[in-house]
Write an enzyme that holds these catalytic residues in place. Structure first.
Site, mmCIF file in Angstrom:
data_model
loop_
_atom_site.group_PDB
_atom_site.id
_atom_site.type_symbol
_atom_site.label_atom_id
_atom_site.label_comp_id
_atom_site.label_asym_id
_atom_site.label_seq_id
_atom_site.Cartn_x
_atom_site.Cartn_y
_atom_site.Cartn_z
ATOM 1 N N PRO A 2 0.829 -1.215 0.000
ATOM 2 C CA PRO A 2 0.000 0.000 0.000
ATOM 3 C C PRO A 2 0.859 1.259 0.000
ATOM 4 O O PRO A 2 1.847 1.343 0.717
ATOM 5 C CB PRO A 2 -0.785 -0.109 1.301
ATOM 6 C CG PRO A 2 -0.705 -1.537 1.707
ATOM 7 C CD PRO A 2 0.581 -2.058 1.158
ATOM 8 N N GLU A 3 0.477 2.219 -0.833
ATOM 9 C CA GLU A 3 1.156 3.512 -0.873
ATOM 10 C C GLU A 3 0.180 4.555 -0.317
ATOM 11 O O GLU A 3 -0.869 4.209 0.203
ATOM 12 C CB GLU A 3 1.564 3.851 -2.313
ATOM 13 C CG GLU A 3 2.444 2.767 -2.949
ATOM 14 C CD GLU A 3 2.837 3.095 -4.391
ATOM 15 O OE1 GLU A 3 2.890 4.271 -4.743
ATOM 16 O OE2 GLU A 3 3.081 2.153 -5.159
ATOM 17 N N HIS A 93 -5.540 -15.784 9.381
ATOM 18 C CA HIS A 93 -4.384 -14.880 9.436
ATOM 19 C C HIS A 93 -4.612 -13.631 10.286
ATOM 20 O O HIS A 93 -4.016 -12.583 10.030
ATOM 21 C CB HIS A 93 -3.931 -14.458 8.026
ATOM 22 C CG HIS A 93 -3.750 -15.615 7.097
ATOM 23 N ND1 HIS A 93 -2.760 -16.556 7.284
ATOM 24 C CD2 HIS A 93 -4.429 -15.995 5.984
ATOM 25 C CE1 HIS A 93 -2.838 -17.464 6.322
ATOM 26 N NE2 HIS A 93 -3.843 -17.159 5.524
ATOM 27 N N ARG A 117 1.452 -12.446 5.333
ATOM 28 C CA ARG A 117 2.918 -12.594 5.312
ATOM 29 C C ARG A 117 3.624 -12.027 6.541
ATOM 30 O O ARG A 117 4.837 -12.089 6.643
ATOM 31 C CB ARG A 117 3.473 -11.980 4.018
ATOM 32 C CG ARG A 117 2.953 -12.747 2.796
ATOM 33 C CD ARG A 117 3.616 -12.329 1.525
ATOM 34 N NE ARG A 117 5.059 -12.545 1.543
ATOM 35 C CZ ARG A 117 5.868 -12.172 0.577
ATOM 36 N NH1 ARG A 117 5.382 -11.566 -0.484
ATOM 37 N NH2 ARG A 117 7.169 -12.390 0.655
ATOM 38 N N ARG A 158 19.117 18.017 -5.123
ATOM 39 C CA ARG A 158 19.459 16.605 -4.992
ATOM 40 C C ARG A 158 20.151 16.073 -6.232
ATOM 41 O O ARG A 158 19.908 16.528 -7.343
ATOM 42 C CB ARG A 158 18.187 15.770 -4.753
ATOM 43 C CG ARG A 158 17.436 16.141 -3.507
ATOM 44 C CD ARG A 158 18.234 15.861 -2.254
ATOM 45 N NE ARG A 158 18.336 14.439 -1.985
ATOM 46 C CZ ARG A 158 17.739 13.832 -0.958
ATOM 47 N NH1 ARG A 158 17.002 14.528 -0.129
ATOM 48 N NH2 ARG A 158 17.898 12.549 -0.762
#
Ligand SMILES: [Zn+2]
Length: 280
Positions: A2-3, A93, A117, A158
Site C-alpha cells: 500500500p502507498e 491470518h 505474510r 538533490r
C-alpha cells in the site's frame, strides 16, 4: 505494498466506523506484529478513538489522553471492523484484535488486523513517543501538502535519478513504485533523468502530476493488484487508470504510439513510455 492513496483510503473508511468508540480488551495472536511497540496494546484500554488519519504510509489512530496507535500494513496487512461481541474466529491470518465499545447501535465490535505474510507492524503508546520513533523522524514532506516551488527547490538540490528520489521517503513521503512511475509518465519525465538537471518548469509539472495522480487514486480507493483491499473487503479500482505501471509491451494510452518498456532503476521494476518520456 500500500502507498499513500491506499493508506489514505483505509483511514477514511475506518474513521466513521471507529471515531468516538472506546478501546477494550486487546488480543495479540502474533507477538511479532508489536515487536517494536513502545508499550503493549493494553495501554489503549479505556481510551477513546478521537481521529484516524495518515502520515506517509503510516495509519495513525489518535486516542484520548494523548495516546496513539500507529500501523504500517507493509505487504499484506489488512484492517477491518467486525461488529458483535464474538471475536472473529472465522477469519484466517488474524494477528491482532482490539475490542472497540461504542453506542447502543453498535455496542461492541473489533478492530481486526490480518496479515498473511506477517510484515505489518503496530506501535502504540503516547503519541509524542510514537512521533519520535526512527520510522517517523526521517520522513520527508507530504506530497499533497508541499508547495510546488518548495518541491522544485528540493529537487534541484538533490543528485540521483528521479525515480529513486521519488521513492526515497526522506525526500518525499508516501510514494511507492506504482505512483512514482505514473507521476513521471504524467510529467513526461524519463525515470533515469538526473534530478539536479530537471529545469524548474518541469519540476513544477512533476509536482502537479504527483498531486493529480494521488488525488485521483484516493478517489478510486487506491490500486488493487493482489493483496490490498479496503476495510470492507472491496478492491480499489485505480488499476484500470494506470498508464504505465505493469504494462510492459502494451501500447501507451497517452501517445498511442509508444510501447511501454520495463527497466530496473535502483533495483526496482520501472515502467515508462519512451515516446512520452524521452531521455534527454
Ligand atoms: Zn506514450
Amino acid at each position: 505494498m500500500p502507498e499513500l492513496p491506499e493508506v489514505e483510503s483505509v483511514a477514511r473508511a475506518l474513521s466513521p466506523a471507529l471515531t468516538g468508540r472506546r478501546a477494550g480488551e486487546a488480543r495479540v495472536l502474533s507477538a511479532s506484529a508489536l515487536s517494536r511497540s513502545p508499550l503493549p496494546l493494553t495501554c489503549l484500554r479505556g481510551r477513546t478513538v478521537e481521529r484516524i488519519h495518515r502520515r506517509a504510509k503510516y495509519l495513525l489512530f489518535d486516542f484520548s489522553d494523548g495516546y496513539g496507535l500507529m500501523i504500517h500494513l507493509r505487504m499484506t496487512g489488512w484492517l477491518g471492523v467486525r461488529e458483535g461481541r464474538a471475536w472473529p474466529r472465522d477469519l484466517a491470518h488474524v494477528r491482532v484484535l482490539l475490542r472497540l465499545n461504542g453506542d447502543e447501535r453498535n455496542p461492541c465490535g473489533w478492530l481486526v488486523f490480518r496479515d498473511v505474510r506477517r510484515f505489518g507492524r503496530l506501535w502504540c503508546g503516547p503519541r509524542e513517543q510514537l512521533a519520535r520513533l526512527p520510522e517517523r523522524t526521517g520522513l520527508g514532506p507530504e506530497p499533497l501538502v508541499i508547495p510546488a516551488s518548495e518541491f522544485a527547490g528540493r529537487l534541484r538540490a538533490r543528485r540521483g535519478r528521479l525515480k529513486s528520489l521519488l521513492l526515497n521517503q526522506r525526500f518525499l513521503a508516501g510514494l511507492g513504485n506504482i505512483y512514482a512511475d505514473e507521476a513521471l509518465h504524467g510529467a513526461g519525465l524519463h525515470p533515469q533523468l538526473n534530478a539536479e538537471r530537471v529545469p524548474a518548469a518541469r519540476a513544477m509539472r512533476l509536482h502537479a502530476s504527483i498531486q493529480d495522480i494521488l488525488r485521483r487514486a484516493i478517489r478510486a480507493g487506491g490500486t488493487t493488484r493482489r493483496d490490498y483491499f479496503k476495510p470492507d473487503g472491496s478492491p480499489g479500482w485505480f488499476k484500470r487508470a494506470l498508464k504505465v505501471y505493469g504494462r510492459e509491451g502494451e501500447p501507451c494510452r497517452t501517445c498511442r504510439d509508444g510501447i511501454i518498456r520495463r527497466i530496473v532503476v535502483g533495483q526496482r521494476g520501472t515502467w515508462f513510455c519512451p515516446q512520452c518520456q524521452p531521455r534527454r
